[in-house]
Design an enzyme around this catalytic site. Structure first.
Site, PDB file in Angstrom:
ATOM      1  N   LYS A 219       6.798  -6.715 -30.619  1.00  0.00           N
ATOM      2  CA  LYS A 219       7.832  -7.487 -31.307  1.00  0.00           C
ATOM      3  C   LYS A 219       7.280  -8.235 -32.517  1.00  0.00           C
ATOM      4  CE  LYS A 219      11.221  -7.858 -27.600  1.00  0.00           C
ATOM      5  NZ  LYS A 219      11.880  -8.703 -26.578  1.00  0.00           N
ATOM      6  N   ARG A 253       7.716  -5.731 -19.764  1.00  0.00           N
ATOM      7  CA  ARG A 253       8.415  -4.598 -20.398  1.00  0.00           C
ATOM      8  C   ARG A 253       7.628  -4.207 -21.642  1.00  0.00           C
ATOM      9  NH1 ARG A 253      12.076  -3.943 -24.510  1.00  0.00           N
ATOM     10  NH2 ARG A 253      13.680  -2.355 -24.241  1.00  0.00           N
TER      11      ARG A 253
HETATM   12  C1  8Y4 Z   1       9.279  -3.373 -31.849  1.00  0.00           C
HETATM   13  C2  8Y4 Z   1       9.634  -2.837 -30.668  1.00  0.00           C
HETATM   14  C3  8Y4 Z   1       9.921  -4.491 -32.313  1.00  0.00           C
HETATM   15  C4  8Y4 Z   1      10.663  -3.375 -29.940  1.00  0.00           C
HETATM   16  C5  8Y4 Z   1      10.976  -5.026 -31.580  1.00  0.00           C
HETATM   17  C6  8Y4 Z   1      11.336  -4.467 -30.410  1.00  0.00           C
HETATM   18  C7  8Y4 Z   1      13.975  -7.043 -24.153  1.00  0.00           C
HETATM   19  C8  8Y4 Z   1      14.916  -6.253 -23.475  1.00  0.00           C
HETATM   20  C9  8Y4 Z   1      14.734  -5.570 -25.523  1.00  0.00           C
HETATM   21  C10 8Y4 Z   1      13.350  -8.109 -23.451  1.00  0.00           C
HETATM   22  C11 8Y4 Z   1      14.630  -7.430 -21.533  1.00  0.00           C
HETATM   23  C12 8Y4 Z   1      12.776  -4.837 -28.471  1.00  0.00           C
HETATM   24  C13 8Y4 Z   1      16.371  -4.309 -24.056  1.00  0.00           C
HETATM   25  C14 8Y4 Z   1      14.090  -5.454 -28.211  1.00  0.00           C
HETATM   26  N1  8Y4 Z   1      13.871  -6.592 -25.434  1.00  0.00           N
HETATM   27  N2  8Y4 Z   1      15.242  -6.429 -22.172  1.00  0.00           N
HETATM   28  N3  8Y4 Z   1      15.378  -5.340 -24.344  1.00  0.00           N
HETATM   29  N4  8Y4 Z   1      13.714  -8.262 -22.136  1.00  0.00           N
HETATM   30  N5  8Y4 Z   1      14.928  -7.666 -20.243  1.00  0.00           N
HETATM   31  N6  8Y4 Z   1      12.417  -5.004 -29.755  1.00  0.00           N
HETATM   32  O1  8Y4 Z   1      12.531  -8.874 -23.981  1.00  0.00           O
HETATM   33  O2  8Y4 Z   1      12.142  -4.264 -27.631  1.00  0.00           O
HETATM   34  S1  8Y4 Z   1      15.048  -4.624 -26.951  1.00  0.00           S
END
Ligand code: 8Y4
Length: 278
Positions: A219, A253
């Site tokens: 992130k 996750r």
């Molecule tokens: C690069 C990769 C930059 C991924 C941003 C991201 C969470 C979640 C997401 C979390 C739970 C993400 C569906 C966002 N984040 N579910 N989901 N907890 N429970 N962004 O932190 O991965 S999506």
């Protein structure tokens, strides 16, 4: 803890592998949109030690186009069906849609992961009479605008209170408290200082007694701290996962399962260890 028909011991840290089935996913460039490729990627994460595969068909990144319920079902269902048939992993569906929740329950998934914490009309009713575990996540605002100017007086206590209030609401709606997990929602309406405060004080989520899930993998907070682009955030993300596990988080996750597993094993060995000698 019971996830539908499956028992999983959460006294050791568990890994949830992220499987995006969105064509616009910026962390994997949509490479896993085709069901066959998604399955291959999931198998790779399972072999590396993932206990859960989290299948998501709706992008929550700012500016992402909203996805119709039918489109989300078309993306998620074929992959979920094959994961359940061909793997031993626990299957999680990342959705806020009551229709997708109902279909996931019908197919026999193990966990429903809702970044909107089951606040959509009909969501609680969709999951009430099932046995799937439910992850309730904190988000300030809505995906499109949540990063515009997030403000808290005390982010840790406000997130904790929100999660306990949502848990109470779900229990009042007829859902057994033992089905619930909580998640502070790193990056969802939070700036870097908010995310760091939440990481530092994850013990305040753990002390609620609910199992805690945390997602910081790749992130922006990791990018801000390391100056690296998404594919090069593996080490920073693994360290963040280790710090979370050291504070008692039960499930992380992540995108990079093999690297994270090593990191959280080291962290888990140190958690609760009594001092030697003196
Ligand atoms: C690069 C990769 C930059 C991924 C941003 C991201 C969470 C979640 C997401 C979390 C739970 C993400 C569906 C966002 N984040 N579910 N989901 N907890 N429970 N962004 O932190 O991965 S999506």
């Amino acid at each position: 803890m019971l996830f539908a028909d499956r028992e999983l011991d959460l006294s050791v840290p568990r890994i949830m592998g992220v499987l995006n089935v969105t064509p616009d996913s910026f962390s994997d460039g949509g490479r896993f949109n085709h069901p066959e490729r998604a399955l291959e990627h999931a198998q790779e994460m399972i072999e590396a030690g993932a206990d859960f595969i989290d299948v998501g068909g709706e992008s929550t990144r700012p500016g992402a186009a909203p996805v119709s319920e039918q489109e989300e079902l078309d993306r998620v269902c074929p992959v979920v069906e094959r994961l359940l048939r061909d793997t031993d992993a626990l299957v999680s569906v990342d959705t806020s849609s009551p229709a997708v929740m109902r279909e996931g329950i019908r197919m026999g998934v193990h966990l429903l992961n809702d970044v909107r914490a089951f606040r959509r009309p009909g969501a609680i009713e969709a999951v009430r009479d099932a046995s799937q575990a439910l992850c309730i996540m904190h988000m300030q605002g809505e995906p499109g605008t949540m990063q515009d100017n997030p403000v808290y007086d005390n982010v840790v206590e406000e997130v904790r209170t929100f999660l306990l209030n949502r848990a109470r609401e779900l229990v009042a709606g007829g859902i057994g408290s033992r089905r619930l997990l909580i998640d502070p929602g790193f990056g969802f309406g939070k700036d870097l200082a908010h995310n760091l405060a939440l990481l530092k004080r994850l013990d305040r989520m753990v002390d609620t007694g609910y199992p805690v899930l945390a997602g910081m993998s790749r992130k922006r907070m990791i990018g801000a701290l390391t100056g690296r682009d998404t594919p090069d955030r593996v080490v920073g993300s693994a360290v963040a996962a280790a710090l979370a596990v050291e504070r008692g988080v039960h499930i992380v996750r992540v995108h990079d399962v093999a690297e994270t597993l090593d990191a959280v094993r080291v962290a888990h060995a140190i958690r609760g260890l009594k001092e030697y000698g003196h």
